[in-house]
Design a protein around this motif. Structure first.
Motif, PDB file in Angstrom:
ATOM      1  N   UNK A  59      33.341  14.459   1.998  1.00  0.00           N
ATOM      2  CA  UNK A  59      33.073  14.041   0.576  1.00  0.00           C
ATOM      3  C   UNK A  59      33.188  15.654   0.003  1.00  0.00           C
ATOM      4  N   UNK A  60      33.311  15.312  -1.369  1.00  0.00           N
ATOM      5  CA  UNK A  60      33.789  16.567  -2.189  1.00  0.00           C
ATOM      6  C   UNK A  60      32.600  16.610  -3.142  1.00  0.00           C
ATOM      7  N   UNK A  61      31.953  18.212  -3.491  1.00  0.00           N
ATOM      8  CA  UNK A  61      30.997  18.285  -4.591  1.00  0.00           C
ATOM      9  C   UNK A  61      31.444  19.437  -5.134  1.00  0.00           C
ATOM     10  N   UNK A  62      31.011  19.448  -6.390  1.00  0.00           N
ATOM     11  CA  UNK A  62      31.378  20.462  -7.525  1.00  0.00           C
ATOM     12  C   UNK A  62      29.953  21.139  -7.875  1.00  0.00           C
ATOM     13  N   UNK A  63      29.782  22.447  -7.787  1.00  0.00           N
ATOM     14  CA  UNK A  63      28.782  23.247  -8.224  1.00  0.00           C
ATOM     15  C   UNK A  63      28.739  23.202  -9.987  1.00  0.00           C
ATOM     16  N   UNK A  64      27.820  23.927 -10.551  1.00  0.00           N
ATOM     17  CA  UNK A  64      28.173  24.133 -11.983  1.00  0.00           C
ATOM     18  C   UNK A  64      28.987  25.487 -12.043  1.00  0.00           C
ATOM     19  N   UNK A  65      29.522  25.379 -13.167  1.00  0.00           N
ATOM     20  CA  UNK A  65      30.639  26.365 -13.458  1.00  0.00           C
ATOM     21  C   UNK A  65      30.236  27.980 -13.359  1.00  0.00           C
ATOM     22  N   UNK A  66      28.814  28.179 -13.456  1.00  0.00           N
ATOM     23  CA  UNK A  66      28.444  29.793 -13.626  1.00  0.00           C
ATOM     24  C   UNK A  66      27.646  29.471 -12.239  1.00  0.00           C
ATOM     25  N   UNK A  67      27.933  28.888 -11.198  1.00  0.00           N
ATOM     26  CA  UNK A  67      26.896  28.911  -9.880  1.00  0.00           C
ATOM     27  C   UNK A  67      28.004  28.509  -8.704  1.00  0.00           C
ATOM     28  N   UNK A  68      28.881  29.774  -8.505  1.00  0.00           N
ATOM     29  CA  UNK A  68      29.868  29.514  -7.689  1.00  0.00           C
ATOM     30  C   UNK A  68      29.878  30.449  -6.405  1.00  0.00           C
ATOM     31  N   UNK A  69      28.960  31.400  -6.482  1.00  0.00           N
ATOM     32  CA  UNK A  69      29.041  32.420  -5.405  1.00  0.00           C
ATOM     33  C   UNK A  69      27.292  32.846  -5.549  1.00  0.00           C
ATOM     34  N   UNK A  70      27.199  33.677  -4.273  1.00  0.00           N
ATOM     35  CA  UNK A  70      25.708  34.240  -4.519  1.00  0.00           C
ATOM     36  C   UNK A  70      25.574  35.242  -5.527  1.00  0.00           C
ATOM     37  N   UNK A  71      24.614  35.278  -6.097  1.00  0.00           N
ATOM     38  CA  UNK A  71      24.286  36.023  -7.283  1.00  0.00           C
ATOM     39  C   UNK A  71      23.181  37.168  -6.688  1.00  0.00           C
ATOM     40  N   UNK A  72      23.953  38.121  -6.421  1.00  0.00           N
ATOM     41  CA  UNK A  72      23.068  39.341  -5.986  1.00  0.00           C
ATOM     42  C   UNK A  72      22.094  39.867  -6.801  1.00  0.00           C
ATOM     43  N   UNK A  73      22.460  39.976  -8.086  1.00  0.00           N
ATOM     44  CA  UNK A  73      21.757  40.524  -9.075  1.00  0.00           C
ATOM     45  C   UNK A  73      20.410  39.878  -9.267  1.00  0.00           C
ATOM     46  N   UNK A  74      20.278  38.540  -8.681  1.00  0.00           N
ATOM     47  CA  UNK A  74      19.088  37.668  -9.014  1.00  0.00           C
ATOM     48  C   UNK A  74      18.412  37.520  -7.632  1.00  0.00           C
ATOM     49  N   UNK A  75      18.629  38.210  -6.675  1.00  0.00           N
ATOM     50  CA  UNK A  75      18.484  38.257  -5.262  1.00  0.00           C
ATOM     51  C   UNK A  75      17.134  39.321  -5.119  1.00  0.00           C
ATOM     52  N   UNK A  76      16.022  38.890  -4.723  1.00  0.00           N
ATOM     53  CA  UNK A  76      15.162  40.054  -4.720  1.00  0.00           C
ATOM     54  C   UNK A  76      14.392  40.177  -3.380  1.00  0.00           C
ATOM     55  N   UNK A  77      13.834  41.358  -2.742  1.00  0.00           N
ATOM     56  CA  UNK A  77      13.078  41.415  -1.700  1.00  0.00           C
ATOM     57  C   UNK A  77      11.606  41.902  -2.137  1.00  0.00           C
ATOM     58  N   UNK A 169      11.243  27.316  -0.037  1.00  0.00           N
ATOM     59  CA  UNK A 169      11.234  26.334  -1.198  1.00  0.00           C
ATOM     60  C   UNK A 169      12.509  26.574  -2.076  1.00  0.00           C
ATOM     61  N   UNK A 170      12.966  25.176  -2.512  1.00  0.00           N
ATOM     62  CA  UNK A 170      14.221  25.212  -3.414  1.00  0.00           C
ATOM     63  C   UNK A 170      14.324  24.241  -4.183  1.00  0.00           C
ATOM     64  N   UNK A 171      14.275  24.645  -5.566  1.00  0.00           N
ATOM     65  CA  UNK A 171      14.740  23.517  -6.564  1.00  0.00           C
ATOM     66  C   UNK A 171      15.915  23.944  -7.449  1.00  0.00           C
ATOM     67  N   UNK A 172      16.790  22.822  -7.760  1.00  0.00           N
ATOM     68  CA  UNK A 172      17.926  23.076  -8.620  1.00  0.00           C
ATOM     69  C   UNK A 172      17.286  23.637  -9.974  1.00  0.00           C
ATOM     70  N   UNK A 173      16.248  22.903 -10.197  1.00  0.00           N
ATOM     71  CA  UNK A 173      15.627  23.326 -11.617  1.00  0.00           C
ATOM     72  C   UNK A 173      16.815  22.777 -12.596  1.00  0.00           C
ATOM     73  N   UNK A 174      16.963  23.657 -13.633  1.00  0.00           N
ATOM     74  CA  UNK A 174      17.989  23.320 -14.854  1.00  0.00           C
ATOM     75  C   UNK A 174      19.463  23.739 -14.406  1.00  0.00           C
ATOM     76  N   UNK A 175      19.716  24.394 -13.211  1.00  0.00           N
ATOM     77  CA  UNK A 175      20.821  25.264 -12.885  1.00  0.00           C
ATOM     78  C   UNK A 175      21.256  26.389 -13.805  1.00  0.00           C
ATOM     79  N   UNK A 176      20.271  26.876 -14.253  1.00  0.00           N
ATOM     80  CA  UNK A 176      20.421  27.869 -15.578  1.00  0.00           C
ATOM     81  C   UNK A 176      20.406  29.114 -15.086  1.00  0.00           C
TER      82      UNK A 176
END
Ligand code: GTP
Ligand code: SPV
Ligand code: MN
Length: 594
Positions: A59-77, A169-176
């Motif tokens: 199957x094929x899936x497309x992510x949102x255009x601004x959601x194509x790689x890990x966002x390290x700046x938004x990743x927190x410990x 826990x994960x939610x796509x929420x608004x993919x914003x």
């Protein structure tokens, strides 16, 4: 019985109260449920079916255009003390982090289903393994987790015996992207990810659990969770030796893990066994050696550049049961990516969902890609022709050598060996690589990426180096540590080494060193091969090019030492004194031309 799952059920209820899904569905791991989810995803447009003759089960899936790689700046410990996250991680206090994320999770699953995915990383029931439960509102996540982990009802049996699990826990929420957070709470064994649908951010068993949370647990429990491939190399005698390799994202772990011997070396009769391509969990066993398992059940690999020449084994693996993400959809219901086999298609629908043709440009003149450079496939490891017969073994495989590497256009020679474990830890601590498409940011920029764990270490990296040193002391027979660089360039920017299958020539030398079968040249940075000890049969590389590949440039190394000093300064007192001492010794050796 019920009692044993009480903690799990209470937590699910709490999360449901927060996210307010319309319904809750437990993932049982059955084929029937998987097919039902696929059908629903076709209906909603989350997935597109592909040609069932040419690509059965794909199957094929497309992510949102601004959601194509890990966002390290938004990743927190999120540890109570900032010091425990260390100077290389983004940190947030747990209370503030929960509060911030709760505001985004609130009601985020309205009109959607919450799926409960019980999963095991590692063989179910093995003392090596860890259990997690992911709650998600994404069918794409469920279908990926079914490939990447052992997910479903069987896992609950083990949860009843030992109720510990990682709460995911994960939610796509608004993919914003403005409302995206990837939060790790190692002290609570909890992960919260919201606002993304990209693999590395949302398949919470992968980087979040198996590296960030696991590395924290590993330090406490005296084992290692590493960003490493695991492969076996079988000689004609039948002897198999295993190596683990740490390379930063998109630097060749997948390719190396399933390497096909090059023509020139074929007659030697090597055979490669793939254990894993991304993550290794390693422990000291009763024999005093280091043993590794791959906690994953699938590959989440980079598509662009994958073809019959660069990775024939993977091309066979992804012919069925595969989820393709952000690749080009062709008219015939198959897929394509830059660097795929065959001709460039005349047209298709690209990763952004736009009609595409070769040579297409954006308004600003940049070329429009068919596939995103970080487009990926998710595929079961058991479909891989070179999959190791020891994949499910609860002890894993014994590791003879650890190889470290990155993309370095200059400086690092093709191969060198560290003097001993402590020096090897220093080599790992000073690893660097040029940035790739696997993470947001400027491509090509050199960044320090110790042990390829910079984005994945769940605690203070100074403490992590100390943990490596301690592990070395716990082993009777520690693996030898090597550094490789497949990416060195000449003055014109041309890559000097052919790479891929030809890398076996370097692995041969590594194993010969482990088996004490070959002498080496002692240099300021470590042991280097004598040129005549690399078997070049069938590969036409001029001697002066080989010399360049193995060259140590004093000026470059002096510059490197300054850059390492700058990097180490961040760690202040958490940098182990042994590592500081190794830097001093390196500088001394380089300056005195030893
Ligand atoms: P992650 O899945 O992000 O952790 O990446 P990975 O380390 O598994 O990287 P992968 O094997 O997917 O390699 C990605 C890129 O490296 C591709 O563009 C390959 O063409 C390139 N690559 C892999 N091996 C070699 C090699 O030996 N030489 C050269 N020049 N390029 C290589
Ligand atoms: C990596 O980036 O190192 C990957 C892909 O293996 S992801 O799962 O996105 O982290
Ligand atoms: Mn990776």
């Amino acid at each position: 019985m019920k009692d044993k799952l009480r903690e799990l059920k209470t937590w699910i209820n709490d999360c449901a109260r927060l996210c307010q899904p319309d319904e809750i569905v437990w993932i049982d791991g059955s084929q029937a449920q998987k097919e039902r989810l696929e059908k629903e995803a076709f209906a909603t447009g989350e997935l597109f079916p592909l040609d069932s003759n040419k690509l059965p089960g794909c199957v094929l899936h497309r992510t949102a255009i601004n959601d194509v790689a890990r966002t390290e700046g938004l990743t927190f410990i999120c540890t109570k003390k900032k010091r425990d996250a260390g100077p290389t991680n983004n940190w947030m206090a747990p209370r503030a982090a929960y509060r911030k994320a709760r505001a985004i999770f609130k009601g985020a699953m309205k009109g959607r289903t919450m799926y409960v995915i019980p999963f095991s990383m590692g063989p179910i029931g093995s003392p090596f393994s860890k259990i997690g439960v992911e709650l998600t509102d994404s069918r794409y996540v469920v279908l990926n987790m079914l490939i990447m982990t052992k997910a479903g009802r069987d896992v609950l049996k083990y949860l009843r015996k030992d109720p510990r699990f990682t709460k995911c826990l994960h939610s796509k929420a608004e993919l914003d992207i403005e409302k995206r957070l990837i939060l790790h709470f190692p002290e609570d064994n909890t992960i919260w990810s919201v606002g993304s649908g990209y693999g590395g951010n949302v398949l919470l068993g992968k980087k979040c659990l198996s590296l960030r949370i696991a590395s924290y647990l590993a330090k406490r429990e005296h084992w290692m969770a590493e960003h490493m491939l695991i492969m076996g190399i079988e000689k004609p005698s039948g002897q198999i030796q295993y190596i683990a390799g740490a390379f930063p994202s998109a630097c060749g772990k997948t390719n190396l893990a399933m390497l096909l011997p090059p023509n020139g070396l074929k007659k030697k009769g090597y055979r490669i066994w793939t254990v894993g391509d991304d993550i290794a969990w390693m422990r000291v066993d009763s024999d005093g050696a280091l043993w590794a398992i791959n906690p994953e059940a699938g590959f989440f690999g980079v598509s662009p550049g994958t073809n019959k020449k660069s990775n024939p084994v993977m091309m066979q693996t992804i012919r069925k049961d595969t989820i393709f993400t952000n690749v080009l959809l062709k008219d015939d219901g198959t897929v394509w990516w830059e660097g795929a086999d065959g001709k460039v298609p005349k047209r298709g629908i690209n990763w952004e969902g736009r009609r595409w043709h070769p040579g297409m440009k954006y308004e600003d003149g940049r070329p429009v890609c068919g596939a995103h450079p970080n487009a990926r496939f998710t595929t079961p490891i058991v479909n891989c022709p070179s999959v190791s017969f020891r994949l499910e073994h609860h002890h894993g495989v014994p590791i003879s050598a650890i190889i470290l590497g990155g993309r370095r256009a200059h400086l690092a020679p093709l191969i060198y060996e560290s003097f001993n474990w402590q020096h090897g830890v220093f080599v790992g601590a000073t690893m660097a690589s040029e940035r790739t498409a696997a993470q947001f940011g400027k491509l090509g920029e050199v960044r320090r990426d110790p042990m390829a764990m910079l984005p994945f270490c769940g605690y203070n990296m100074g403490d992590y180096f100390a943990h490596w040193l301690v592990m070395g002391r716990r082993m009777k027979r520690p693996p030898r540590i090597f550094h490789v660089n497949w990416f060195r360039q000449d003055e014109k920017g041309k890559i000097l080494w052919p790479g891929f299958g030809e890398n076996l020539r370097v692995l041969e030398w590594i194993l010969d060193r482990c088996n004490n079968r070959v002498e080496a040249k002692k240099t300021a940075i470590g042991y280097l091969p004598k040129i005549e000890d690399l078997d070049m049969t069938g590969l036409n590389i001029p001697k002066d090019r080989l010399k360049k590949l193995l060259d140590i440039d004093k000026k470059d190394w002096l510059k490197e030492i300054q850059s390492i000093k700058h990097f180490f300064a961040k760690f202040k007192r958490t940098l182990p004194k042994e590592i500081r001492e190794e830097l001093r010794l390196l500088e001394q050796r380089i300056k005195s031309n030893r």
